[in-house]
Design a protein around this motif. Structure first.
Motif, short mmCIF file in Angstrom:
data_model
loop_
_atom_site.label_atom_id
_atom_site.label_comp_id
_atom_site.label_asym_id
_atom_site.label_seq_id
_atom_site.Cartn_x
_atom_site.Cartn_y
_atom_site.Cartn_z
N ALA A 304 -13.41 22.60 -17.30
CA ALA A 304 -14.50 21.64 -17.15
C ALA A 304 -14.01 20.24 -16.81
O ALA A 304 -14.52 19.59 -15.88
CB ALA A 304 -15.36 21.60 -18.41
N TYR A 305 -13.02 19.74 -17.55
CA TYR A 305 -12.57 18.37 -17.34
C TYR A 305 -11.98 18.20 -15.94
O TYR A 305 -12.37 17.28 -15.19
CB TYR A 305 -11.55 17.99 -18.41
N SER A 306 -11.09 19.08 -15.55
CA SER A 306 -10.48 18.97 -14.23
C SER A 306 -11.50 19.19 -13.12
O SER A 306 -11.45 18.54 -12.07
CB SER A 306 -9.34 19.98 -14.08
N LEU A 307 -12.44 20.12 -13.35
CA LEU A 307 -13.47 20.35 -12.35
C LEU A 307 -14.33 19.11 -12.16
O LEU A 307 -14.67 18.74 -11.03
CB LEU A 307 -14.35 21.54 -12.76
N TYR A 308 -14.66 18.44 -13.25
CA TYR A 308 -15.44 17.22 -13.14
C TYR A 308 -14.67 16.15 -12.36
O TYR A 308 -15.24 15.47 -11.50
CB TYR A 308 -15.80 16.69 -14.53
N LEU A 309 -13.39 16.02 -12.65
CA LEU A 309 -12.58 15.02 -11.95
C LEU A 309 -12.51 15.29 -10.45
O LEU A 309 -12.58 14.35 -9.64
CB LEU A 309 -11.16 14.99 -12.52
#
Length: 670
Positions: A304-309
């Motif tokens: 989730a975090y990397s996808l958001y970035l």
């Protein structure tokens, strides 16, 4: 940690360190919705609000679990948080910088560097709040780092929570107070205060409320409350299952029925936040919880975090490189696929090794890259700020070498000279009212009035409206000094004088503009200037040409009814892209301009309205900005625009003579 709390129904255990796989899945679902809505729906999904609520729950719970009698270990928590958040962010920002340098004109480097600094130092939300841009839907002109505002809000909350709980722990130790009860009281009070503030600010300045940290904080405090009190509502199984399914449906559907740009983080944000609150509080043993704990959702949560970035810079990069206003179906699939691939690589190569402690050398390398990215951005900013050739105002130029508008209205010869302002000087080509603090920003409803021209003169012209009125100040100031006229300014961002009860900025409510307009109308009635100078047209949104909005004509009629005279000037053409960017990318004045027939109607559309009113005169300098066929970006060796649609100070200075003639003819003063 074993304290019990009565919720509604049976007594339930308070927070524990039990891992909630369903909340990993909820986090993945929330970010997945963000991505889908950004790519295809041009709306805000509510996923960020859910993510913030989860962040408040997880971080506060971690702080409480790690707290000792002396409070949480501040440095250990900071190291752990930085190790989790910074390396993936550095990877994304380094890529954005590399692509910017490789593919974008150097006129865009300054904005990229500024946002890199704001993102790495976690004040991007405030940088956006201070800019005239709202949370715009994706297009090639939007910053690839715009979405990082939410990370700034999150980290600011983390720092505040860490220091606050450490301080509360110290007080509780010295005064023998129960830590959890004091923290609970603080979370409740601050959460309610934040909610009230978000509601109030959203009614006055929604674009500011969207980014404001304290306005957003109640969403994080909602999750924090569950971490400090209890997070499991123990109702009967059928009821819990039914409520969990409804909450999950709300998560999936709230973005369809509510566009958060217009309403969040105000009261309507209770919809996504309330759904997340319910799913956290109901526990993992529900129908929705068991679904969210399945592998597809938890795997998405892991990324989730990397996808958001990654998803937003990939989306903006696609639009930019393909030169398209939207991605379409296949383009969207490509953007999401690339974003997922980059997120998986970032998680596999950066996040997981650093989390497990096996990537120390990799972490050091990423840290060095981060410092280099930050240093390069700072160096470029300093260079632009300190180089006299770039940071200073362009002096008054020789009219023989730089005839500007005289090349059109007087057929003045144009010698072979380098263009001024240069493309790097262009951003500083702002009227003196801006550095003088005489231009009200978006959230400001207070009227700011300044005086130019000849202050003690008997005649007065009031310059009123937004930035398209403001850029005429350079010529009006010169005319005022020469002709003995006082120039009073009433200027506000994106706010032509309006009678609209519900004005908007973009697609957001802009009530501050209405309050400001009412106050200005009253002041004009009291001070009674001899003339009120304002714009009379704007470009059409749906087809070529320009038009006079009904609201403009309503304001002129109101002023006329009060016995006031109006000088209504036709707005200048708007370009399809920034003139400095186009020129820096190898274009010339003609190619970087716009066809006259595309930008303007053949006849000034304000004339039809003005002919029916007394005391309203039309001004039109189109022939002094445009040739017969093209409104060029460079005229008479002078750069006409400092962006897509605002004239440079230097070019407006060359318009002084034709503006002087038209004002004289309209008023009979000379």
């Amino acid at each position: 940690m074993n304290r019990t709390v009565a919720i509604s129904g049976r007594v339930s255990a308070g927070p524990s360190s039990e891992h909630r796989h369903d909340l990993d899945g909820l986090r993945g679902l929330a970010i997945g919705l963000v991505v889908l809505f950004h790519v295809w729906a041009d709306r805000v999904s509510g996923g960020v609000d859910i993510f913030l609520t989860l962040s408040g729950f997880f971080f506060t719970g971690t702080l409480l679990r790690r707290s000792t009698t002396s409070g949480p270990p501040i440095m250990a928590v900071l190291r752990r948080t930085a190790r989790r958040l910074l390396p993936p962010l550095v990877a994304v920002l380094a890529t954005v910088v590399a692509v910017t340098v490789a593919y974008l004109p150097y006129t865009r480097w300054e904005a990229t560097g500024r946002e890199v600094i704001a993102s790495l130092l976690y004040f991007q939300n405030w940088a956006l709040a201070a800019s005239p841009a709202n949370y715009r839907t994706a297009d090639p002109a939007v910053s690839p780092m715009q979405h990082l505002w939410s990370m700034s809000v999150q980290v600011q909350f983390y720092l505040f929570s860490l220091l606050a709980i450490a301080g509360i722990a110290w007080l509780c130790r010295h005064f023998d107070l129960p830590l959890r009860r004091v923290v609970t009281a603080g979370v409740l009070l601050l959460g309610l205060a934040s909610f009230w503030y978000a509601t109030d600010l959203g009614g006055r300045a929604q674009s500011l409320a969207y980014y404001d940290t304290f306005a957003r904080s109640w969403e994080l405090f909602a999750g924090a409350l569950l971490a400090v009190v209890a997070y499991r509502i123990t109702l009967s199984a059928p009821v819990r299952n039914a409520v969990s399914v409804v909450a999950l449906m709300v998560v999936l559907g709230c973005g369809v029925f509510i566009d958060g740009v217009d309403h969040y983080p105000g009261p309507l944000a209770l919809v996504p936040v309330g759904a997340a609150f319910a799913l956290i509080a109901l526990g993992s043993d529900t129908s929705a919880g068991r679904l969210l704990a399945t592998r597809p959702f938890t795997e998405l949560g892991r990324l989730a975090y990397s996808l958001y970035l990654w998803h937003w810079p990939v989306l903006i990069g696609y639009l930019l490189l393909r030169d398209r206003p939207s991605v379409g179906v296949l383009g969207g699939v490509f953007v999401i696929g690339v974003s997922l691939a980059l997120a998986w690589l970032t998680n596999r190569l950066i996040e997981e090794p650093l989390r497990t402690g096996t990537g120390r050398i990799r972490g050091i390398a990423i840290g060095v890259v981060g410092l280099l990215v930050l240093a390069s951005a700072c160096v470029w900013q300093v260079r632009l700020a300190t180089d006299p050739a770039l940071s200073g105002r362009v002096p008054i130029l020789d009219p023989v070498q730089y005839p500007g508008a005289a090349a059109l209205y007087a057929a003045a010869p144009v010698p072979d000279m380098p263009m001024r302002p240069t493309v790097l000087e262009a951003p500083n080509e702002l009227p003196v009212s801006t550095p003088d603090g005489c231009f009200a920003d978006l959230p400001e409803s207070r009227v700011i009035s300044c005086t130019y021209g000849r202050p003690n003169a008997d005649r007065t012209i009031a310059l009123v409206g937004g930035s398209h009125s403001e850029f005429w100040l350079t010529a009006l100031d010169a005319i005022g000094k020469q002709r003995g006229i006082r120039i009073d300014t009433y200027l506000k961002a994106a706010c032509p004088l309006t009678s609209d009860p519900e004005p908007v900025f973009g697609d957001q409510p802009y009530l501050a503009c209405r309050e400001w307009s009412d106050d200005v109308m009253n002041r004009l009635t009291q001070t009674r200037p001899d003339q009120i100078f304002t714009t009379s047209t704007r470009p059409r949104d749906d087809r070529p040409g320009d038009f006079t909005p009904d609201n403009y004509a309503d304001v002129w009629q109101q002023l006329s009814d009060r016995g006031l005279s109006v000088l209504a000037i036709r707005d200048t053409p708007w370009l399809p892209e920034s003139a400095p960017d186009c020129l820096a990318n190898g274009g010339d004045g003609e190619r970087c301009g716009v066809p006259r027939s595309q930008a303007l109607d053949a006849v000034n559309p304000a004339l039809e309205r003005i002919d029916t009113m007394s005391g309203v005169s039309s001004l039109d300098l189109t022939d002094d900005v445009c040739g017969e066929l093209t409104c060029a970006a460079v005229v008479g060796n002078v750069l006409v625009y400092h962006d897509m649609h605002h004239l440079t100070v230097t070019y407006v200075r060359t318009l002084t003579a034709p503006l002087d003639r038209q004002i004289g003819a309209a008023t009979g003063w000379w």
